[in-house]
Design an enzyme around this catalytic site. Structure first.
Site, PDB file in Angstrom:
ATOM      1  N   GLY A 100     -42.716 -29.521  -7.940  1.00 49.32           N
ATOM      2  CA  GLY A 100     -43.756 -28.946  -8.775  1.00 49.32           C
ATOM      3  C   GLY A 100     -45.139 -29.308  -8.262  1.00 49.32           C
ATOM      4  N   GLU A 489     -41.042 -11.609   6.946  1.00 49.70           N
ATOM      5  CA  GLU A 489     -40.481 -12.873   6.475  1.00 49.70           C
ATOM      6  C   GLU A 489     -39.697 -13.604   7.558  1.00 49.70           C
ATOM      7  OE1 GLU A 489     -39.356 -12.885   1.782  1.00 49.70           O
ATOM      8  OE2 GLU A 489     -38.237 -11.489   3.027  1.00 49.70           O
TER       9      GLU A 489
END
Length: 609
Positions: A100, A489
């Site tokens: 996070g 990607e």
């Protein structure tokens, strides 16, 4: 987007932690580390690079302990380096891993430095370890100290903490990032994804938003966000270890491309009857709800956003209702107009995408008719927090570049569109026609995938290029966007997609012999207009790679290569035209020698803003 795994057992946990990291590497692979609590206290090994580098380091410096934490990192604060790798240790006593972002890290760092803390890394995670260590100077209980620290954090996190002074427990917490507890016999495990723990358990407790838990060998104590005892039920996961093996395929991405006929069939199973779609898949009273829908808002990120764009065309064409598709990270920061009777549809492969979850939570304050999630992970936060859910049944997808999760989302969105249409004005014969196409879809996907050798040959035309343009019209424009995303990607070729009609409004300036153009050309009402756009490309010397629909009657000429798809035109053509673009990106990346399954700078589940 980092990977966390932990264990407390009556055996050496190092092999468990290392295998868990291998299964979590799709969540981050900039650096990795492990800490165990053994007879000599906390022992830690950290390395830069992929988990295999950590495994080699552990061969040279083995760790042995009955409790430990491990982490694979996707860098946010601080560049990939050994000193920035997790776990972080404070005071020689507290070890922390974290997934996070702590938004108030700057203020916390200044405060900790002023108080005399010796901070070694650039990360926000190390600050958590020091905060807990300082709190334990006045608070003797680890769980209480962690709770006090959490009250000072602003942002998203899943954390796990061990304290050398209390070697019988791991304390974990989640707010905005996923965390699961694996249940064993006189042993427990933690991870940011249940797939990491499949070798040791299939029994899991999923922590709710705001939970803090104390994990011991014999049991688990969970407190909710209000500090009250909470019981989180044990779920038996249907995932298997076999789903995480490549089998005979060179890469997970290729395996997952070729799994699409099966997973599309599974997504449809039990959801069609005769010439109709069964609305009960959305809940027992779904038909009545769909009769009340007056507009649809679709919210998603990345590949899922492209699926939402396709659904916008379908919903408006088949139901006559207005539909919008929006990127979740934009939706959550504006004030959308919400007409009465608007259905919110969120899409996420993982169900833990931070921006999509934030949009869903924001919607609780807005007057939506209902909130429906389309997702691939049944135990995810998005599923648990939505009013209604449709699972895509793609199975676990390991490759970072989404393939089967995207096409199953498209099928799920068509099922939703038909259910809304059935409940309103869509003619039964139109529904029956599309249902027939849905039943034929898995076989048609097999037919298109059989073209792989031809697609691989086309890939040689792109491998040495630095740029590429993708063109599509109508509902195929989002498919062109998805094709460009796949190429950039995994091959690192700069690729952009445009609606073909926009070519002359700027992008045509980029066309040259050095910039190939990849076009999606179904044999539909827009084909002639698309062909005009392709002539514009050839007139400027641009090389064309055209994926054409059956009956389009396009022929190869110098500078124009054509691959025809042996399937009839239908509303489901976007699914079928996706497949050669996936294969093209894959084979270009293989030729370039990139890490196909784990492209640089990217992670599978984007659990931070």
């Amino acid at each position: 987007m980092c990977g966390i795994v932990g264990a407390i057992a009556q055996r050496n946990v190092t092999p468990i932690l290392l295998e868990g990291l291998r299964r979590l590497e799709y969540r981050g692979y900039d650096s990795a580390g492990m800490v165990v609590l053994g007879q000599d206290g906390l022992q830690r090994v950290r390395t830069v690079g992929k988990v295999e580098m950590l495994a080699r380091a552990l061969d040279a410096q083995p760790l042995d302990g009955l409790m430990g934490l491990a982490h694979t990192r996707w860098a946010t604060h601080g560049a990939p380096s050994e000193r920035n790798a997790h776990p972080h240790i404070a005071g020689g006593r507290i070890a922390v891993v974290h997934n996070g972002i702590i938004e108030n890290h700057t203020d916390l760092r200044a405060e900790l430095i002023a108080s005399g803390a010796s901070i070694e890394s650039d990360t926000d995670t190390e600050l958590i370890a020091h905060l807990i260590h300082q709190t334990l100077e006045t608070q003797t209980e680890l769980m209480a100290a962690v709770q006090a620290c959490l009250a000072r954090l602003r942002g998203a996190y899943a954390i796990a903490v061990i304290d050398q002074a209390t070697p019988d427990r791991i304390v974990v917490a989640r707010a905005g990032s996923p965390l699961v507890i694996g249940v064993g016999i006189e042993e427990h495990f933690i991870a940011s994804d249940s797939a990491a723990l499949l070798p040791v358990t299939q029994q899991f407790r999923y922590l709710a938003e705001g939970d803090v838990a104390e994990v011991r060998r014999a049991g688990v104590r969970i407190l909710d966000r209000s500090g009250n005892l909470a019981e989180r039920p044990i779920h038996h996961s249907q995932l298997t270890q076999e789903s995480l093996d490549r089998g005979a395929y060179r890469h997970f991405m290729l395996k997952e491309i070729h799994e699409q006929p099966r997973v599309l069939a599974e997504t449809l199973e039990g959801r069609l009857t005769g010439g109709q779609v069964l609305p009960d898949m959305f809940g027992p009273d779904a038909e009545a709800l769909f009769g009340q829908v007056r507009a649809v808002h679709l919210v998603a990120c990345g590949t899922s956003y492209h699926a939402a764009l396709v659904a916008r065309y379908w919903i408006e064409a088949l139901t006559g209702l207005p539909a919008t598709a929006e990127i979740a990270s934009e939706f959550r920061y504006r004030q959308p107009a919400i007409p009465a009777g608007t259905l919110l549809v969120t899409l996420s492969q993982s169900g833990e995408t931070a921006d999509t979850l934030a949009a869903l939570r924001l919607s609780r304050e807005l007057p939506y008719l209902s909130r429906l999630a389309i997702c691939n992970m049944p135990e995810s936060s998005l599923v648990r927090e939505s009013d209604r859910v449709l699972m895509t049944r793609a199975g676990i997808e390991v490759g970072v570049a989404s393939t089967k999760a995207f096409t199953t989302q498209l099928v799920a969105l068509m099922l939703l569109t038909l259910c809304i249409g059935q409940a309103q004005t869509l003619a039964p014969e139109e529904v029956a026609r599309i249902v027939t196409d849905l039943r034929a879809l898995p076989h048609q996907v097999e037919q298109v995938l059989a073209l792989e050798p031809s697609v691989a040959a086309l890939a040689t035309r792109l491998v040495h290029r630095e740029h590429a343009l993708f063109l599509g019209r109508g509902v195929e424009y989002p498919i062109a966007m998805e094709g460009a995303l796949k190429l950039k990607e995994i091959s690192y070729i700069h690729a952009e997609a445009y609606a073909a009609g926009e070519l002359k409004h700027g992008p045509l300036a980029l066309v040259s012999e050095a910039v190939p153009v990849i076009a999606v050309a179904p044999n539909n009402a827009l084909l002639e207009k698309l062909l005009s756009n392709l002539h514009e490309v050839r007139a400027r010397g641009g090389e064309l790679l055209v994926f054409a629909g059956a009956g389009a009657n396009l022929t190869a000429t110098p500078g124009v290569r054509v691959l025809s798809l042996p399937v009839p035109l239908s509303m489901l053509s976007p699914v079928l035209f996706t497949l050669p673009l996936q294969l093209l990106a894959y084979h270009v990346a293989v030729l370039k020698g990139t890490d196909v399954d784990r492209p640089r700078n990217l992670a599978k589940s984007v659990t931070v803003e």
